[in-house]
Design a protein around this motif. Structure first.
Motif, PDB file in Angstrom:
ATOM      1  N   PHE A  94      -0.094  -4.282  -6.670  1.00 34.45           N
ATOM      2  CA  PHE A  94       1.289  -4.960  -6.255  1.00 34.45           C
ATOM      3  C   PHE A  94       0.865  -6.512  -5.721  1.00 34.45           C
ATOM      4  CE2 PHE A  94       1.491  -0.370  -5.179  1.00 34.45           C
ATOM      5  CZ  PHE A  94       2.793  -0.165  -6.095  1.00 34.45           C
ATOM      6  N   LYS A 144       7.935   1.465   1.976  1.00 39.02           N
ATOM      7  CA  LYS A 144       6.701   1.053   1.384  1.00 39.02           C
ATOM      8  C   LYS A 144       6.668   1.849   0.065  1.00 39.02           C
ATOM      9  CE  LYS A 144       3.676  -0.375   5.351  1.00 39.02           C
ATOM     10  NZ  LYS A 144       2.583   0.078   6.074  1.00 39.02           N
ATOM     11  N   ILE A 145       6.141   0.969  -0.991  1.00 35.32           N
ATOM     12  CA  ILE A 145       5.833   1.868  -2.316  1.00 35.32           C
ATOM     13  C   ILE A 145       4.642   2.294  -2.330  1.00 35.32           C
ATOM     14  CG2 ILE A 145       5.358  -0.420  -3.620  1.00 35.32           C
ATOM     15  CD1 ILE A 145       7.143   0.979  -5.776  1.00 35.32           C
ATOM     16  N   THR A 169       5.547  -6.968  -7.433  1.00 39.28           N
ATOM     17  CA  THR A 169       5.306  -7.768  -6.246  1.00 39.28           C
ATOM     18  C   THR A 169       6.663  -7.790  -5.781  1.00 39.28           C
ATOM     19  OG1 THR A 169       3.497  -8.992  -6.933  1.00 39.28           O
ATOM     20  CG2 THR A 169       4.601  -9.943  -5.054  1.00 39.28           C
ATOM     21  N   LYS A 211       7.879  -4.707  -3.892  1.00 37.79           N
ATOM     22  CA  LYS A 211       7.235  -4.412  -2.677  1.00 37.79           C
ATOM     23  C   LYS A 211       7.889  -5.239  -1.543  1.00 37.79           C
ATOM     24  CE  LYS A 211       2.721  -4.987  -0.480  1.00 37.79           C
ATOM     25  NZ  LYS A 211       1.488  -5.654  -0.423  1.00 37.79           N
ATOM     26  N   SER A 212       8.373  -6.359  -1.960  1.00 33.63           N
ATOM     27  CA  SER A 212       8.902  -7.365  -1.065  1.00 33.63           C
ATOM     28  C   SER A 212      10.326  -6.798  -0.796  1.00 33.63           C
ATOM     29  CB  SER A 212       8.834  -8.993  -1.830  1.00 33.63           C
ATOM     30  OG  SER A 212       7.573  -9.322  -1.780  1.00 33.63           O
TER      31      SER A 212
END
Length: 741
Positions: free
Chosen positions: A538, A572-573, A560, A563-564
């Motif tokens: 990530f 959360k992943i 990324t 995730k953000s």
């Protein structure tokens, strides 16, 4: 003798009590007060304030302050006193407001609390403005902005800046502030701020003699104020509407609003309510002062009673001296420890502050650099993609067509790369906040899957949707950001899956009242991820290995971004994967439900429809000569005639003196910006479609564009089909008119 014996017995009992108290005092230094939740009182206070029940709001905030004092939460104490101070200002009780403001100031001198200091400066600025000192107030508001990034406080600052600009006759700044608040996404007081913004626009338009706009904004303000029981705002709206209609010469309408105004002002209930609120505010302040005086009276009384009992005093003197000596030694030792600890903390705080300042400067430098680079790259990239499209349309030879398609692919790849970097940095710089609007989750997922079917066919892969029918059809969240999350996850799965399956799974985990928790999973039968690479997958630009990057391409930014974006939703992943057997990405989201809305047909993608643009006449507002030529040639391909304005001032005059079917407005231009030009055009033309055609940077806000009055936004460089679609949609199938326009 019996009296002496009784006194001695009392003395012994008191001695034991004092000793026990001493030990309790020493041990209390290591004890901790149980943490209590005070968010409820803050929520109640905001709700009561929005309903104009200021007395109940003050009571709720007083309870919050008391709980904060019990748990020694200094920051919450400061926030509570600030809110009580602002509530007293709403009642025009400046003495009470100053009393709580000064109590907050005492605590601010004890700790470093940037948000508290920012709010302190905001209250200072509000007082200065109320007392006729707008210039000093503006300076303090600028300082407050630098200290806090709290969205609610920044909205309050924008509102006050708008009112100050109005009084200082800086009408352009006032208009921008009020328009941005009309479409605000404030977490706590969205409707209230929108109402105040409409009132500000009403007063501004009256001053500018834009009386129709004043009437429209005034009615919007009155409608919201009545719906939400904003008593003071109902008064203001009626007063401003009466003034606007009187200036318009519509005296019957003006009379209606004047009668409303008199009826409300003469209402005995309103008077009694205001009096009760002021009485409550004074009472709570008095109770706080009286509690302090009572404590002092009890201490004096205890001393007087002790002085009348000489025998007890004599017996206890030696005990007190012993205990005081013990306490003095204990306190001295603790003070020495505290002094050393404080010195160490001050040193560490200075070091942390220095490190933080350096980090902030570094982050700002990086953000500014990326914003500038991304914007500067878009301009030549627009020329590359635009010219490539034009050349492909001119029947090139097969060899030339092959080269041009390679050039187009490279341009699209570079554009996606720039967009990904800009997206990540917007999130890192807190420039993105999730919206909270109604949508259909099933529709969002279906649109995402449909938009990626072409990529699936290219890899001979099937996309499946396993959707739980128990999920409510109407939810509240940000459908666009959810679309981005699933486009990245499904697109990433398709990239690494050939002749296989990609499945999107949704399951209802839990439902409680108006909240649901939903489990999401995107799994594929692709190449999988090695265990040692899963931890960093990530991270930015991370794709597992150089070989994978070379074989499959891409920037390594998709996960990324996912995730953000999930971080904005507080989620959360997670990942499960096995080499050669595929991967599974899963997470949970808690969303609000919305009942009774028909939103099944909401579409978050551009509707594929061919529009006949032949014969249209469009104004291009663009300062870059190359971009002017490219945009004009692209329009000529569709038999569209056009004029060109090189700056915002020219654009305003050309729209005033000519008839156009639409305007393509660049935002970043020398002189007045496209945003400012749009605001000016909307003063005399509210129906002309205006499409922002611009290279968006990190600091740009789509909310600000729409607030200025644009109908749509096309980001440069763009895909030609998107360009033509947007023009056709806004001319032939216009959306609902923006309230700020």
């Amino acid at each position: 003798m019996r009296i002496k014996y009784r006194y001695k017995r009392i003395a012994q009992i008191l001695l034991m009590a004092v000793v026990m108290s001493a030990f309790q005092f020493v041990s209390a230094q290591d004890s901790s007060t149980p943490v209590k939740d005070i968010d409820t009182y803050f929520s109640e206070a905001i709700r009561y304030k929005n309903e104009n029940k200021i007395d109940l709001a003050i009571k709720a905030m007083t309870k919050a302050a008391n709980l904060a004092e019990e748990k020694e939460d200094i920051k919450t104490i400061i926030d509570s006193y600030h809110e009580i101070s602002l509530l007293n200002l709403k009642l025009n009780k400046e003495d009470n407001a100053i009393f709580y403001y000064e109590r907050a100031d005492i605590y601010l001198n004890v700790i470093t609390y940037p948000h508290g200091t920012a709010t302190h400066k905001y209250i200072d600025a509000l007082n200065l403005f109320r007392n006729g000192k707008p210039y000093q107030a503006t300076k303090l508001l600028s300082e407050a902005r630098e200290l806090s990034n709290d969205r609610h406080l920044l909205n309050e600052i924008s509102l006050l800046e708008g009112n100050i600009s109005l009084k200082m006759e800086k009408y352009r700044i006032a208009s921008k502030n009020f328009n941005s608040l009309v479409v605000n996404s404030d977490k706590y007081e969205k409707t209230y701020l929108t109402t105040k913004a409409y009132l500000g626009l009403t007063e501004l338009n009256i001053l500018l003699d834009s009386l129709e706009s004043a009437a429209k904004n005034g009615k919007n303000a009155l409608s919201l104020a009545r719906e939400n029981n904003f008593h003071q705002e109902v008064l203001e709206a009626n007063e401003l509407l009466a003034k606007a209609f009187e200036k318009l010469g519509k005296y019957d309408s003006a009379l209606v609003y004047n009668q409303n105004l008199l009826r409300i002002k003469d209402s005995l209930l309103a008077f009694e309510k205001t009096s009760a609120q002021i009485k409550t505010a004074d009472q709570l302040r008095g109770e706080l002062m009286e509690s302090t005086i009572k404590k002092q009276d009890i201490e004096i009384q205890d001393l007087n009673e002790s002085s009348s009992r000489s025998e007890i005093t004599a017996i206890l003197t030696s005990a007190f001296l012993t205990i005081i000596s013990l306490l003095a030694v204990s306190l001295y030792r603790n003070n020495q420890i505290k002094l050393k600890t404080n010195d160490l903390l001050h040193t560490k705080n200075r070091e942390l502050q220095t490190a933080r300042d350096a980090a902030v400067q570094s982050m700002e430098a990086k953000t500014n650099f990326l914003s500038t680079v991304s914007h500067e790259l878009r301009t030549p990239l627009y020329a590359v993609t635009g010219l490539t499209h034009l050349l492909l349309e001119e029947n090139p030879s097969k060899k030339q067509e092959e080269h041009l398609k390679a050039l187009k692919f490279s341009g699209d790849y570079l554009l996606n790369f720039i967009n990904d970097i800009l997206q990540i940095n917007k999130i890192d710089a807190d420039k993105l906040e999730p919206l909270n609007i109604e949508f259909s989750l099933k529709k969002v997922l279906t649109d995402v899957i449909n938009s990626l079917q072409q990529s699936a066919k290219a890899n001979k892969t099937v996309i499946n949707l396993d959707y739980d029918p128990n999920i409510p059809s109407h939810l509240l969240s940000d459908p666009l950001k959810l679309s981005q999350i699933f486009i990245n996850l499904v697109g990433n799965a398709l990239k690494f899956t050939k002749k296989g399956e990609v499945t999107v799974i949704t399951k209802l985990q839990e439902q409680h009242e108006d909240e649901v928790t939903i489990y999401f999973e995107v799994k594929d039968t692709g190449i999988g991820i090695a265990p040692e690479k899963q931890e960093n997958i990530f991270d930015s630009f991370e794709q597992g290995s150089i070989q994978i990057n070379r074989e499959y391409g891409g920037t390594g930014l998709g996960l990324t971004i996912v995730k953000s974006l999930l971080g904005l939703f507080g989620s959360k992943i997670r990942l499960k994967s096995e080499l050669g057997k595929g991967s599974s990405f899963f997470f949970e989201l808690t969303l609000k439900t919305a009942e009774g809305s028909d939103i099944e047909d909401m579409n978050f993608q551009i509707t594929e429809k061919d529009y006949d643009l032949t014969g249209l006449h469009i104004l291009i507002v663009e300062d870059n000569k190359i971009n002017q030529v490219i945009t004009k040639k692209m329009l000529l391909k569709k038999e569209v005639t056009c004029d060109i304005a090189s700056n915002g001032t020219e654009a305003i005059e050309m729209v005033r003196n000519n008839t156009y079917d639409a305007v393509l407005m660049d935002i970043h231009m020398p002189g007045i910006s496209g945003e400012e030009a749009t605001i000016e055009i909307r003063k005399f033309n509210t129906t002309l479609p205006i499409i922002a055609l611009t290279a968006i940077s990190l600091d740009d806000s789509l909310e600000s564009f729409y607030a200025a009055g644009v109908n749509d936004v096309v980001t440069k460089p763009f895909k030609p089909e998107v360009f033509y679609q947007k023009i056709g949609q806004n001319i032939f199938s216009p959306k609902v008119k923006n309230p700020a326009s």
